[in-house]
Design a protein around this motif. Structure first.
Motif, PDB file in Angstrom:
ATOM      1  N   GLN A  13      63.254  71.103  20.905  1.00 17.65           N
ATOM      2  CA  GLN A  13      63.797  70.337  22.023  1.00 17.65           C
ATOM      3  C   GLN A  13      65.142  70.924  22.467  1.00 17.65           C
ATOM      4  N   TYR A  46      68.739  69.704  24.616  1.00 22.69           N
ATOM      5  CA  TYR A  46      69.537  68.591  25.105  1.00 22.69           C
ATOM      6  C   TYR A  46      70.765  69.130  25.816  1.00 22.69           C
ATOM      7  N   GLN A  91      74.797  68.067  26.614  1.00 20.32           N
ATOM      8  CA  GLN A  91      75.862  67.170  26.206  1.00 20.32           C
ATOM      9  C   GLN A  91      77.112  67.441  27.022  1.00 20.32           C
ATOM     10  N   GLY A 103      77.117  61.302  24.621  1.00 16.93           N
ATOM     11  CA  GLY A 103      75.994  61.627  23.774  1.00 16.93           C
ATOM     12  C   GLY A 103      75.067  62.626  24.438  1.00 16.93           C
ATOM     13  N   PRO A 104      74.304  63.365  23.651  1.00 16.39           N
ATOM     14  CA  PRO A 104      73.346  64.317  24.227  1.00 16.39           C
ATOM     15  C   PRO A 104      72.274  63.611  25.055  1.00 16.39           C
ATOM     16  N   PHE A 133      68.343  64.265  26.584  1.00 14.82           N
ATOM     17  CA  PHE A 133      67.134  65.086  26.450  1.00 14.82           C
ATOM     18  C   PHE A 133      66.805  65.797  27.750  1.00 14.82           C
ATOM     19  N   LEU A 175      61.052  69.500  25.974  1.00 16.57           N
ATOM     20  CA  LEU A 175      60.420  69.718  24.670  1.00 16.57           C
ATOM     21  C   LEU A 175      59.332  70.761  24.866  1.00 16.57           C
ATOM     22  N   LEU A 187      72.301  71.956  23.619  1.00 18.41           N
ATOM     23  CA  LEU A 187      71.950  71.920  22.200  1.00 18.41           C
ATOM     24  C   LEU A 187      70.450  72.130  22.021  1.00 18.41           C
ATOM     25  N   LEU A 232      65.374  64.810  13.578  1.00 12.78           N
ATOM     26  CA  LEU A 232      65.778  65.933  14.427  1.00 12.78           C
ATOM     27  C   LEU A 232      67.118  66.498  13.951  1.00 12.78           C
ATOM     28  N   PHE A 287      70.146  69.539  14.823  1.00 13.00           N
ATOM     29  CA  PHE A 287      70.675  70.199  16.014  1.00 13.00           C
ATOM     30  C   PHE A 287      71.431  71.464  15.673  1.00 13.00           C
TER      31      PHE A 287
END
Lengths: 113, 109
Positions: free
Chosen positions: B34, B36, B38, B43-44, B46, B49, B89, B97, B99
């Motif tokens: 995945q 992400y 940020q 917060g990260p 999404f 995927l 990320l 998960l 990172f």
């Protein structure tokens, strides 16, 4: 329409003084996570709950505890914060643990004086 | 345990160019990977995927590739804009998960 809500946004505590960070979700997701992220570092998984099933990462210090009283809420307790615990604490949720994207809150920035 | 390496800590490009970010992992190939975004102090979020049997995935100006032979994923942003400036990320599954530390992209106008 916030989905994962973390309170407070900023928290200041004293060295050794217990502190609790809270997280709530409106997504009705089964899984809730706590990550710790220090400046310019990767988010580090502390633990996660699948429903009431608690999963602790092997290297998470005993100083960190968590509670999930119901589906919507999860708490992170730091029993005796040290200077090294100053970080952003991120709460996240997902429906399941496999092939699922995570929804994150905005985080709580913890300072330890 | 799995280690994730995002080799470039920072990447600076000009608006309109394509940004390419790299994610390498060290052990077994995950079933999926995945990406992400940020922003500072947040917060990260999404983005995409990709599964191990997918070579490529696209979403608007974003493209992700996954090469299990090289143990690598590439993340591309085409026609980049200053609003794309953020940390990106890479993440993959272990018990949950995990990172990488991310690559900070700066797009200048």
């Amino acid at each position: 329409d916030a989905m994962v809500i973390q309170n407070p946004r900023y928290q200041v505590t004293q060295f050794g003084k217990p502190v609790t960070l809270s997280c709530s979700q409106t997504l009705n997701h089964n899984v809730m996570y706590w990550y710790q992220q220090k400046s310019s570092q990767a988010p580090k998984l502390l633990f996660h709950y699948y429903d009431k099933d608690f999963n602790n990462e092997a290297d998470t210090p005993d100083n960190f505890q968590s509670r999930r009283p119901n589906t919507s809420f999860c708490f992170l307790d730091i029993r005796s914060p040290g200077l090294g615990d100053a970080a952003m604490y991120l709460c996240a949720t997902s429906r399941g643990t496999r092939t699922e994207k995570l929804f994150f809150g905005s985080g709580t920035q913890l300072s330890v004086l | 345990s799995q280690k994730i390496e995002q080799n470039s800590e920072a990447l600076n490009i000009q608006e309109g160019k394509t940004a390419t970010l790299t994610c390498n992992y060290t052990n077994y190939s995950p079933a999926y990977l995945q990406w992400y975004r940020q922003d500072p102090g947040r917060g990260p979020v999404f983005l995409l995927l990709i599964r191990e049997n997918e070579k490529e995935k696209r979403k608007e100006r974003l493209k992700v590739t996954f090469d299990t032979t090289l143990k690598q994923s590439l993340f591309h942003i085409t026609a980049s804009q200053p609003a794309d400036s953020a940390t990106y990320l890479c993440a993959l599954q272990e018990t949950a998960l995990i990172f990488g530390k991310g690559t900070t992209l700066s797009v200048s106008s």
